[in-house]
Motif scaffolding. Structure first.
Motif, PDB file in Angstrom:
ATOM      1  N   ALA A  46      26.324  15.461 -27.990  1.00  0.00           N
ATOM      2  CA  ALA A  46      25.524  14.585 -28.846  1.00  0.00           C
ATOM      3  C   ALA A  46      24.120  14.354 -28.295  1.00  0.00           C
ATOM      4  N   THR A  47      23.942  14.604 -27.010  1.00  0.00           N
ATOM      5  CA  THR A  47      22.647  14.340 -26.388  1.00  0.00           C
ATOM      6  C   THR A  47      21.817  15.594 -26.232  1.00  0.00           C
ATOM      7  N   GLY A  48      22.417  16.641 -25.672  1.00  0.00           N
ATOM      8  CA  GLY A  48      21.668  17.855 -25.411  1.00  0.00           C
ATOM      9  C   GLY A  48      20.793  17.710 -24.183  1.00  0.00           C
ATOM     10  N   PRO A  49      20.060  18.767 -23.810  1.00  0.00           N
ATOM     11  CA  PRO A  49      19.233  18.710 -22.615  1.00  0.00           C
ATOM     12  C   PRO A  49      18.118  17.668 -22.735  1.00  0.00           C
ATOM     13  N   VAL A  50      17.850  16.998 -21.630  1.00  0.00           N
ATOM     14  CA  VAL A  50      16.772  16.009 -21.554  1.00  0.00           C
ATOM     15  C   VAL A  50      15.789  16.510 -20.516  1.00  0.00           C
ATOM     16  N   PRO A  51      14.701  17.165 -20.917  1.00  0.00           N
ATOM     17  CA  PRO A  51      13.772  17.743 -19.942  1.00  0.00           C
ATOM     18  C   PRO A  51      13.040  16.676 -19.148  1.00  0.00           C
ATOM     19  N   LEU A  52      13.020  16.848 -17.836  1.00  0.00           N
ATOM     20  CA  LEU A  52      12.324  15.914 -16.965  1.00  0.00           C
ATOM     21  C   LEU A  52      10.864  16.325 -16.804  1.00  0.00           C
ATOM     22  N   LEU A  53      10.062  15.415 -16.297  1.00  0.00           N
ATOM     23  CA  LEU A  53       8.669  15.708 -16.007  1.00  0.00           C
ATOM     24  C   LEU A  53       8.569  16.591 -14.774  1.00  0.00           C
ATOM     25  N   SER A  54       7.387  17.076 -14.492  1.00  0.00           N
ATOM     26  CA  SER A  54       7.168  17.823 -13.260  1.00  0.00           C
ATOM     27  C   SER A  54       7.183  16.850 -12.085  1.00  0.00           C
TER      28      SER A  54
END
Length: 265
Positions: free
Chosen positions: A228-236
């Protein structure tokens, strides 16, 4: 300003707080990482990749991110101690401008937080390589890569010390301030992650920024594993560090704007 900064360093050196903080840094860095290295991440529950992989190295050293409560508490005590021990009266009579007092504390305790972070990561690195050698395991990252990885947690400790100072300036009651700071770090943000829409904001929250800076993305990976969430890209890493610094500056700015009517009784 120079006199105020020197006074803050003298005040800090005159207490046992720095000694206990450094002892805690050695225990958390060398002790915790040393034990986990000797046990091996492949024996964790659930098991993680071994130390001969990059993921295994990050899983062990990334645990340092969970120790940010101590420098945050150190910074909080720096400000709330003024009110608990009733020294705020003398401090603000000597330096009536709240901005100068808060800036001096941010400088002094920012340096203290950085020293704490360097001791923490330095002992962690030594324990990691010592434990790996004792087990006869060749780490999945080079020495230079491990040192670069440890710079993130060291800087994070300094920033969280600044956040603690700002929080202490906003919440003057010592117990309440510590409860808010530690409670948010260990419960508040995770409770927010239970709200589906808020999960997408994780990268720009303090925890997400810390994960970006330290390279420890356990929470983000856990959320990504949920359909339900999927990938959550982080900052550099740079972006995470700048965002954390922005949080500290914003909190300090708000603290400066708080009325001083009750500062001196």
């Amino acid at each position: 300003m120079n006199a105020l900064i020197k006074a803050e360093f003298r005040r800090l050196a005159a207490t046992r707080l720095p000694l206990w903080a450094l002892l805690a840094a050695v225990a958390l860095g060398g002790g915790m990482v040393g034990v986990m290295t000797l046990v091996g991440p492949e024996n964790f529950d659930p098991p993680a990749p071994g130390l001969n992989t990059e993921e295994g190295v990050r899983s062990v050293l990334g645990m340092l991110s969970f120790t940010v409560f101590l420098p945050a508490a150190l910074g909080t005590l720096a400000m709330t101690g003024e009110y608990r021990h009733r020294t705020a009266t003398y401090t603000f009579l000597h330096a009536p401008r709240r901005r100068q007092v808060l800036t001096a504390k941010l400088v002094a305790y920012g340096v203290a937080g950085l020293v704490y972070g360097l001791v923490l990561t330095g002992t962690a690195g030594a324990a990691f390589f010592g434990g790996a050698a004792a087990r006869g395991v060749i780490p999945g990252m080079t020495t230079g890569e491990v040192v670069a990885l440890l710079l993130g947690p060291a800087l994070a400790m300094a920033v969280y010390t600044l956040l603690g100072v700002a929080a202490g300036a906003l919440i003057r009651h010592q117990v309440a301030a510590l409860a808010v700071v530690v409670g948010y770090l260990y419960a508040g943000e995770y409770l927010l992650m239970m709200i589906p829409g808020v999960r997408l904001l994780y990268p720009v929250l303090p925890g997400g920024a810390t994960a970006s800076l330290t390279g420890f993305s356990y929470v983000a990976d856990t959320m990504a594993a949920e359909p339900a969430t999927g990938p959550v890209p982080l900052l550099s890493p740079v972006g995470g560090g700048l965002l954390l610094a922005g949080y500290a500056l914003a909190a300090a700015f708000v603290a400066v704007l708080v009325p001083m009517r009750r500062d001196v009784h």
